[in-house]
Design an enzyme around this catalytic site. Structure first.
Site, PDB file in Angstrom:
ATOM      1  N   TYR A  34     -50.762  23.912 -12.140  1.00 36.22           N
ATOM      2  CA  TYR A  34     -51.942  24.216 -12.195  1.00 36.22           C
ATOM      3  C   TYR A  34     -52.141  25.544 -13.173  1.00 36.22           C
ATOM      4  O   TYR A  34     -51.251  26.110 -13.483  1.00 36.22           O
ATOM      5  CB  TYR A  34     -52.858  24.640 -10.837  1.00 36.22           C
ATOM      6  CG  TYR A  34     -52.363  25.975 -10.297  1.00 36.22           C
ATOM      7  CD1 TYR A  34     -51.026  25.895  -9.480  1.00 36.22           C
ATOM      8  CD2 TYR A  34     -53.401  26.882 -10.494  1.00 36.22           C
ATOM      9  CE1 TYR A  34     -50.897  27.110  -8.966  1.00 36.22           C
ATOM     10  CE2 TYR A  34     -52.893  28.354  -9.735  1.00 36.22           C
ATOM     11  CZ  TYR A  34     -51.619  28.338  -9.142  1.00 36.22           C
ATOM     12  OH  TYR A  34     -51.372  29.468  -8.497  1.00 36.22           O
ATOM     13  N   LYS A 147     -45.815  27.059 -12.696  1.00 33.53           N
ATOM     14  CA  LYS A 147     -46.981  27.435 -11.721  1.00 33.53           C
ATOM     15  C   LYS A 147     -47.342  26.240 -10.994  1.00 33.53           C
ATOM     16  O   LYS A 147     -47.982  25.249 -11.199  1.00 33.53           O
ATOM     17  CB  LYS A 147     -48.062  27.799 -12.617  1.00 33.53           C
ATOM     18  CG  LYS A 147     -49.119  28.370 -12.121  1.00 33.53           C
ATOM     19  CD  LYS A 147     -50.063  29.048 -13.078  1.00 33.53           C
ATOM     20  CE  LYS A 147     -51.576  29.601 -12.753  1.00 33.53           C
ATOM     21  NZ  LYS A 147     -51.113  30.747 -11.602  1.00 33.53           N
ATOM     22  N   GLU A 179     -42.961  40.019  -6.989  1.00 29.50           N
ATOM     23  CA  GLU A 179     -44.536  40.180  -7.664  1.00 29.50           C
ATOM     24  C   GLU A 179     -45.270  39.912  -6.445  1.00 29.50           C
ATOM     25  O   GLU A 179     -45.059  40.585  -5.391  1.00 29.50           O
ATOM     26  CB  GLU A 179     -44.582  38.806  -8.513  1.00 29.50           C
ATOM     27  CG  GLU A 179     -44.395  37.402  -7.757  1.00 29.50           C
ATOM     28  CD  GLU A 179     -44.666  36.408  -8.829  1.00 29.50           C
ATOM     29  OE1 GLU A 179     -45.477  36.383  -9.780  1.00 29.50           O
ATOM     30  OE2 GLU A 179     -44.178  35.208  -8.492  1.00 29.50           O
ATOM     31  N   LEU A 203     -43.943  34.555 -11.456  1.00 27.02           N
ATOM     32  CA  LEU A 203     -44.418  33.820 -12.395  1.00 27.02           C
ATOM     33  C   LEU A 203     -44.675  34.515 -13.738  1.00 27.02           C
ATOM     34  O   LEU A 203     -45.083  35.702 -13.595  1.00 27.02           O
ATOM     35  CB  LEU A 203     -45.661  33.241 -11.767  1.00 27.02           C
ATOM     36  CG  LEU A 203     -46.753  32.321 -12.639  1.00 27.02           C
ATOM     37  CD1 LEU A 203     -46.612  31.021 -12.656  1.00 27.02           C
ATOM     38  CD2 LEU A 203     -48.246  32.803 -12.783  1.00 27.02           C
TER      39      LEU A 203
HETATM   40  N1  PLP Z   1     -47.964  35.567 -10.013  1.00 24.94           N
HETATM   41  C1  PLP Z   1     -48.394  34.603  -9.127  1.00 24.94           C
HETATM   42  C2  PLP Z   1     -47.387  34.213  -7.910  1.00 24.94           C
HETATM   43  C3  PLP Z   1     -49.524  34.081  -9.428  1.00 24.94           C
HETATM   44  O1  PLP Z   1     -50.126  32.917  -8.615  1.00 24.94           O
HETATM   45  C4  PLP Z   1     -50.429  34.396 -10.540  1.00 24.94           C
HETATM   46  C5  PLP Z   1     -51.722  33.885 -10.696  1.00 24.94           C
HETATM   47  O2  PLP Z   1     -52.285  32.882 -10.322  1.00 24.94           O
HETATM   48  C6  PLP Z   1     -49.910  35.566 -11.324  1.00 24.94           C
HETATM   49  C7  PLP Z   1     -48.745  35.970 -10.958  1.00 24.94           C
HETATM   50  C8  PLP Z   1     -50.708  36.065 -12.519  1.00 24.94           C
HETATM   51  O3  PLP Z   1     -50.776  35.237 -13.436  1.00 24.94           O
HETATM   52  P1  PLP Z   1     -51.791  35.337 -14.536  1.00 24.94           P
HETATM   53  O4  PLP Z   1     -51.922  36.669 -15.177  1.00 24.94           O
HETATM   54  O5  PLP Z   1     -51.349  34.427 -15.488  1.00 24.94           O
HETATM   55  O6  PLP Z   1     -53.056  34.874 -13.861  1.00 24.94           O
END
Ligand code: PLP
Length: 283
Positions: A34, A147, A179, A203
Site C-alpha cells: 500500500y 510497505k 522506528e 520502512l
Molecule cells: N514507518 C512505518 C512502519 C510506516 O507505516 C510509515 C507510514 O505509514 C512510516 C514509517 C512513514 O513513512 P512515510 O513518511 O513514507 O509516510
C-alpha cells in the site's frame, strides 16, 4: 462527488458502499502493498516518491502489476477528483496479488493484481502539539522495508499507545531503536540530525527522506546510523515523521519528559517541511 470516495479496479463510488470480491488475496494473507499521502488543492504530495516506493515494494513481493506510472497517476487523480472539496484529503491505495481461491502459493499468470484506493477529508495534525510516545519491543518480521499490508504488530502497538493516552509507539530491537508503529523517528543531538539507516528493519519513509534533504539544505549535518533507547531518551529533540502528520516533535516517552533542548533547529525543520508541502501542492 462524494465525501469519501472508493475505487476498486476502475470502479468508483461512495466508499461506504463499495464492495470487494471475497477471494481478494489481501483479505486472507494481506498479500499486497500500500501507499498513502496527503492531497491539497487536489495535488497528491510527493507522488513520484510514493510511486517509486510502490513499484519497489511490488518488485520485492514479486507482484506482477502491469499498470505503468502515468496511467497509475491518472487513476489516482480520478479518485481525488471525485471527492467533495476539503482543505486537505488523504489518499490511500493498495495493490494485492489478485483474486483467486485461497492458496498460499502465488496464483497462475492469468490472475491480475487488483488496485484499490480511497480518498477522504483529512485533518492534518498541528505541529505545535508535541507527540507523546510509549516504547515497545519491535516484534515485527524482517520485511519492514516493504510497505506490505501485514500490519498486525503495528496495530497492536498503536492500540497500546492509545490506551496509555499517547500518540505513537517507538519500537526497539533490544536497545536499538528502529522506528515507530506507523512513522519513522529521528533525533537531534549536538546539532546533528540522526536517524536509523534504511535496512530491512525500517520502512524507507518518504517524509524521513525529505527531512534529511531539508536538514542538509539548511546546514544541519545528518547521520544515518542506528541509535539506542538511551540515546533517544537523552536526545536534544526527537522528531517523528510520516506522510499523514509530517514532522512531529516529541515531549515524552513512557510518560518521562524528553527533548525540548534544541527548539530552534526543530522549528526550522518543521517550518521548512510545511513550506515544502505547501509549495509542492500549489495548483
Ligand atoms: N514507518 C512505518 C512502519 C510506516 O507505516 C510509515 C507510514 O505509514 C512510516 C514509517 C512513514 O513513512 P512515510 O513518511 O513514507 O509516510
Amino acid at each position: 462527488m462524494w465525501k469519501n470516495v472508493g475505487y476498486y479496479n476502475g470502479e468508483i463510488g461512495p466508499l461506504e458502499e463499495m464492495k470487494v470480491p471475497m477471494n481478494d488475496r489481501a483479505l486472507y494473507f494481506g498479500d499486497g502493498i500500500y501507499e498513502a499521502t496527503c492531497v491539497a488543492n487536489r495535488v497528491p504530495f510527493a507522488i513520484e516518491d510514493h510511486l517509486d516506493r510502490m513499484y519497489n515494494s511490488l518488485r520485492l513481493l514479486e507482484i506482477p502489476f502491469k499498470m505503468e506510472r502515468e496511467k497509475m497517476k491518472a487513476e489516482l487523480q480520478k479518485v481525488i477528483d471525485a471527492a467533495e472539496d476539503a482543505p486537505v484529503h488523504f489518499l490511500y491505495w493498495q495493490i494485492s496479488r489478485g483474486v483467486a481461491p485461497r492458496n498460499h502459493v502465488f496464483p497462475g499468470a492469468e490472475v491480475e493484481p487488483t488496485l484499490m484506493a480511497y480518498v477522504k477529508p483529512h485533518a492534518m495534525k498541528s505541529m505545535e502539539k508535541p507527540y507523546r510516545l510509549i516504547s515497545l519491543e519491535d516484534n515485527r518480521f524482517k520485511l519492514c522495508n516493504i510497505k506490505t499490508l501485514n500490519l498486525i504488530p503495528s496495530v497492536l502497538a498503536n492500540q497500546r499507545a492509545l490506551e496509555a493516552g499517547c500518540d505513537e509507539a517507538v519500537l526497539h530491537r533490544g536497545s536499538r531503536v528502529t522506528e515507530c508503529a506507523h512513522s519513522n523517528i529521528s533525533i537531534l543531538k549536538d546539532g546533528v540530525l540522526r536517524t536509523a539507516p534504511t535496512d530491512e528493519l525500517i520502512l524507507p519513509g518518504i517524509t524521513r527522506k525529505h527531512l534529511l534533504a531539508l536538514a542538509k539544505e539548511n546546514g544541519i549535518p545528518t547521520l544515518e546510523e542506528p541509535f539506542s533507547m538511551v540515546e533517544l531518551m537523552n536526545a536534544d529533540e526527537i522528531i517523528v515523521t510520516s506522510s499523514s502528520a509530517l514532522c512531529m516533535k516529541v515531549e515524552s516517552i513512557d510518560h518521562i519528559p524528553v527533548g525540548g533542548k534544541d527548539p530552534r533547529r526543530i522549528k526550522l525543520l518543521q517550518d521548512a517541511y510545511l513550506a515544502k508541502f505547501q509549495r509542492e501542492t500549489r495548483k
